[in-house]
Design a protein around this motif. Structure first.
Motif, PDB file in Angstrom:
ATOM      1  N   TYR A 217       0.851  -1.183   0.000  1.00  0.00           N
ATOM      2  CA  TYR A 217       0.000   0.000   0.000  1.00  0.00           C
ATOM      3  C   TYR A 217       0.891   1.238   0.000  1.00  0.00           C
ATOM      4  N   SER A 218       0.604   2.160  -0.906  1.00  0.00           N
ATOM      5  CA  SER A 218       1.469   3.328  -1.042  1.00  0.00           C
ATOM      6  C   SER A 218       0.688   4.619  -0.862  1.00  0.00           C
ATOM      7  N   ILE A 219       1.417   5.641  -0.466  1.00  0.00           N
ATOM      8  CA  ILE A 219       0.891   6.999  -0.390  1.00  0.00           C
ATOM      9  C   ILE A 219       1.602   7.770  -1.493  1.00  0.00           C
ATOM     10  N   GLU A 220       1.001   7.790  -2.667  1.00  0.00           N
ATOM     11  CA  GLU A 220       1.681   8.290  -3.856  1.00  0.00           C
ATOM     12  C   GLU A 220       2.094   9.749  -3.726  1.00  0.00           C
ATOM     13  N   GLN A 221       1.282  10.548  -3.065  1.00  0.00           N
ATOM     14  CA  GLN A 221       1.567  11.977  -2.959  1.00  0.00           C
ATOM     15  C   GLN A 221       2.926  12.238  -2.320  1.00  0.00           C
ATOM     16  N   ASP A 222       3.303  11.383  -1.358  1.00  0.00           N
ATOM     17  CA  ASP A 222       4.564  11.569  -0.637  1.00  0.00           C
ATOM     18  C   ASP A 222       5.579  10.465  -0.926  1.00  0.00           C
ATOM     19  N   ASP A 223       5.234   9.534  -1.823  1.00  0.00           N
ATOM     20  CA  ASP A 223       6.101   8.399  -2.151  1.00  0.00           C
ATOM     21  C   ASP A 223       6.486   7.629  -0.887  1.00  0.00           C
ATOM     22  N   LEU A 224       5.475   7.330  -0.075  1.00  0.00           N
ATOM     23  CA  LEU A 224       5.658   6.568   1.156  1.00  0.00           C
ATOM     24  C   LEU A 224       4.885   5.259   1.057  1.00  0.00           C
ATOM     25  N   PHE A 225       5.236   4.304   1.936  1.00  0.00           N
ATOM     26  CA  PHE A 225       4.619   2.982   1.880  1.00  0.00           C
ATOM     27  C   PHE A 225       4.239   2.510   3.276  1.00  0.00           C
ATOM     28  N   LEU A 226       3.045   1.899   3.389  1.00  0.00           N
ATOM     29  CA  LEU A 226       2.677   1.228   4.628  1.00  0.00           C
ATOM     30  C   LEU A 226       3.510  -0.042   4.728  1.00  0.00           C
ATOM     31  N   ILE A 227       4.012  -0.327   5.903  1.00  0.00           N
ATOM     32  CA  ILE A 227       4.957  -1.436   6.034  1.00  0.00           C
ATOM     33  C   ILE A 227       4.250  -2.788   5.891  1.00  0.00           C
ATOM     34  N   PRO A 228       4.864  -3.734   5.169  1.00  0.00           N
ATOM     35  CA  PRO A 228       4.319  -5.086   5.080  1.00  0.00           C
ATOM     36  C   PRO A 228       4.762  -5.951   6.250  1.00  0.00           C
ATOM     37  N   THR A 229       5.759  -5.476   6.992  1.00  0.00           N
ATOM     38  CA  THR A 229       6.306  -6.169   8.152  1.00  0.00           C
ATOM     39  C   THR A 229       7.198  -5.184   8.896  1.00  0.00           C
ATOM     40  N   ALA A 230       7.320  -5.364  10.213  1.00  0.00           N
ATOM     41  CA  ALA A 230       8.195  -4.478  10.989  1.00  0.00           C
ATOM     42  C   ALA A 230       9.656  -4.672  10.629  1.00  0.00           C
ATOM     43  N   GLU A 231       9.952  -5.742   9.913  1.00  0.00           N
ATOM     44  CA  GLU A 231      11.324  -5.971   9.451  1.00  0.00           C
ATOM     45  C   GLU A 231      11.848  -4.768   8.670  1.00  0.00           C
ATOM     46  N   VAL A 232      10.965  -4.119   7.911  1.00  0.00           N
ATOM     47  CA  VAL A 232      11.407  -2.997   7.072  1.00  0.00           C
ATOM     48  C   VAL A 232      11.917  -1.834   7.926  1.00  0.00           C
ATOM     49  N   PRO A 233      11.113  -1.264   8.824  1.00  0.00           N
ATOM     50  CA  PRO A 233      11.649  -0.151   9.613  1.00  0.00           C
ATOM     51  C   PRO A 233      12.744  -0.563  10.593  1.00  0.00           C
ATOM     52  N   VAL A 234      12.627  -1.751  11.191  1.00  0.00           N
ATOM     53  CA  VAL A 234      13.638  -2.150  12.177  1.00  0.00           C
ATOM     54  C   VAL A 234      14.995  -2.364  11.508  1.00  0.00           C
ATOM     55  N   THR A 235      15.008  -3.016  10.359  1.00  0.00           N
ATOM     56  CA  THR A 235      16.270  -3.227   9.652  1.00  0.00           C
ATOM     57  C   THR A 235      16.895  -1.901   9.244  1.00  0.00           C
ATOM     58  N   ASN A 236      16.062  -0.901   8.992  1.00  0.00           N
ATOM     59  CA  ASN A 236      16.567   0.395   8.549  1.00  0.00           C
ATOM     60  C   ASN A 236      16.995   1.309   9.696  1.00  0.00           C
ATOM     61  N   ILE A 237      16.867   0.845  10.922  1.00  0.00           N
ATOM     62  CA  ILE A 237      17.297   1.670  12.058  1.00  0.00           C
ATOM     63  C   ILE A 237      18.755   2.082  11.899  1.00  0.00           C
ATOM     64  N   HIS A 238      19.572   1.164  11.399  1.00  0.00           N
ATOM     65  CA  HIS A 238      21.007   1.444  11.265  1.00  0.00           C
ATOM     66  C   HIS A 238      21.439   1.577   9.806  1.00  0.00           C
ATOM     67  N   ARG A 239      20.483   1.905   8.933  1.00  0.00           N
ATOM     68  CA  ARG A 239      20.845   2.102   7.520  1.00  0.00           C
ATOM     69  C   ARG A 239      21.822   3.268   7.393  1.00  0.00           C
ATOM     70  N   ASP A 240      22.816   3.084   6.549  1.00  0.00           N
ATOM     71  CA  ASP A 240      23.852   4.095   6.296  1.00  0.00           C
ATOM     72  C   ASP A 240      24.727   4.347   7.523  1.00  0.00           C
ATOM     73  N   GLU A 241      24.732   3.400   8.457  1.00  0.00           N
ATOM     74  CA  GLU A 241      25.630   3.493   9.604  1.00  0.00           C
ATOM     75  C   GLU A 241      26.683   2.388   9.521  1.00  0.00           C
ATOM     76  N   ILE A 242      27.810   2.623  10.163  1.00  0.00           N
ATOM     77  CA  ILE A 242      28.832   1.587  10.322  1.00  0.00           C
ATOM     78  C   ILE A 242      28.821   1.174  11.791  1.00  0.00           C
ATOM     79  N   LEU A 243      28.492  -0.082  12.049  1.00  0.00           N
ATOM     80  CA  LEU A 243      28.395  -0.571  13.416  1.00  0.00           C
ATOM     81  C   LEU A 243      29.733  -1.145  13.865  1.00  0.00           C
ATOM     82  N   ALA A 244      30.112  -0.837  15.085  1.00  0.00           N
ATOM     83  CA  ALA A 244      31.346  -1.389  15.645  1.00  0.00           C
ATOM     84  C   ALA A 244      31.140  -2.861  15.978  1.00  0.00           C
TER      85      ALA A 244
END
Length: 291
Positions: A217-244
């Motif tokens: 499900y998408s919100i075309e006006q803002d190019d956003l998406f309702l999550i199909p699983t919490a895996e999407v936002p949780v995995t992205n918590i550290h996106r573009d980070e380098i973890l020690a």
């Protein structure tokens, strides 16, 4: 997304891996496009080096009172070439990125090949299937009789595939969510409550996009998406980070509602709570070392 280096070094493995998943990829076209990108990068770097050398020469000539108008004109042409190549490079990189996004991950060699679930191998079972001395009812009939679930009124609110939990059904759903969260908190997981709407880049990072865009499900006006699983936002918590390494593992547990259009699944196990468009789930994500 597979790295370009992997594709360059092992194109035949990438092609076979895609074929094992029923996908065809134009590996020659991708490698050719990659070659064009690298050539443009080299051309830009060469022109910038030439510009730097000429700038030094112009400075010296100016100090000596020499006419540098011809060199300045030449450098203007070089600057125009760089500007054009930068535009070409951005376009080619975007085209290459789009093609790379459609290359599937390489399945492990132990995964059986097949066109559908009939090729699955039975590895193990847990407990024996229960036997009853009566004819068991489908879950939809049980939940309806006990006033736990009302699919008809859910459809009045949002259309088919959106369950309405009622009475003890709503209480049971909430209790199960809390039980699973508490269960994993006791085992060292850290609870997070994420947004239920994500950026396109977040869904690309976890592989839902672009292939599964029709199922989201998408919100075309803002190019956003309702999550199909919490895996999407949780995995992205550290996106573009380098973890020690010493900070690993990092275990997260999260509850979220999940939204799935299930495009193309019409008629497949659609009664009751199977293949609904919204459901609740407790997700586990752990950031660990490769091994």
């Amino acid at each position: 997304m597979l790295s370009l280096q992997t594709i360059r070094d092992h194109p035949e493995i990438v092609v076979q891996g895609a074929a094992n998943k029923g996908e065809k990829i134009d590996i020659k076209g991708i490698l050719a496009l990659d070659g064009k990108v690298r050539k443009i990068i080299k051309d830009v770097e060469d022109l910038k080096a030439k510009r730097n050398r000429s700038s030094e020469e112009i400075s010296k000539l100016k100090r000596g009172g020499m006419d540098v108008s011809e060199l300045i004109s030449e450098m203007q042409n070089v600057a125009n070439q760089i500007k054009k190549l930068d535009g070409d490079l951005a376009a080619k990189r975007e085209e290459l990125h789009e093609k790379l996004m459609w290359i599937p991950n390489i399945p492990h060699q132990s995964v059986p090949l097949g066109d559908d679930e009939s090729a699955n191998e039975h590895i193990r079972s847990w407990r024996e299937k229960p036997k009853f001395d009566f004819e068991p009812l489908p879950h939809l009939e049980i939940t309806t009789k006990l006033d736990l679930l009302d699919m008809e009124r859910g459809a009045v609110i949002s259309g088919s595939g959106f369950p309405l939990y009622t009475g003890q059904g709503a209480i049971l759903e909430r209790a199960l969510i809390n039980f699973m969260l508490d269960h994993h908190l006791k085992r060292g997981y850290r609870e997070v409550r994420t947004p239920f709407i994500t950026l396109r880049q977040a869904a690309e990072a976890t592989g839902q996009l672009p292939k599964l865009e029709d199922d989201m499900y998408s919100i075309e006006q803002d190019d956003l998406f309702l999550i199909p699983t919490a895996e999407v936002p949780v995995t992205n918590i550290h996106r573009d980070e380098i973890l020690a390494e010493e900070d690993l593992p990092i275990p997260y547990v999260a509850y979220s509602p999940c939204f799935r259009r299930e495009a193309g699944s019409y008629g497949r196990e659609t009664r009751g709570l199977l293949r609904v468009h919204q459901f609740n789930k407790v997700e586990l994500v752990k950031f660990v070392k490769p091994e």
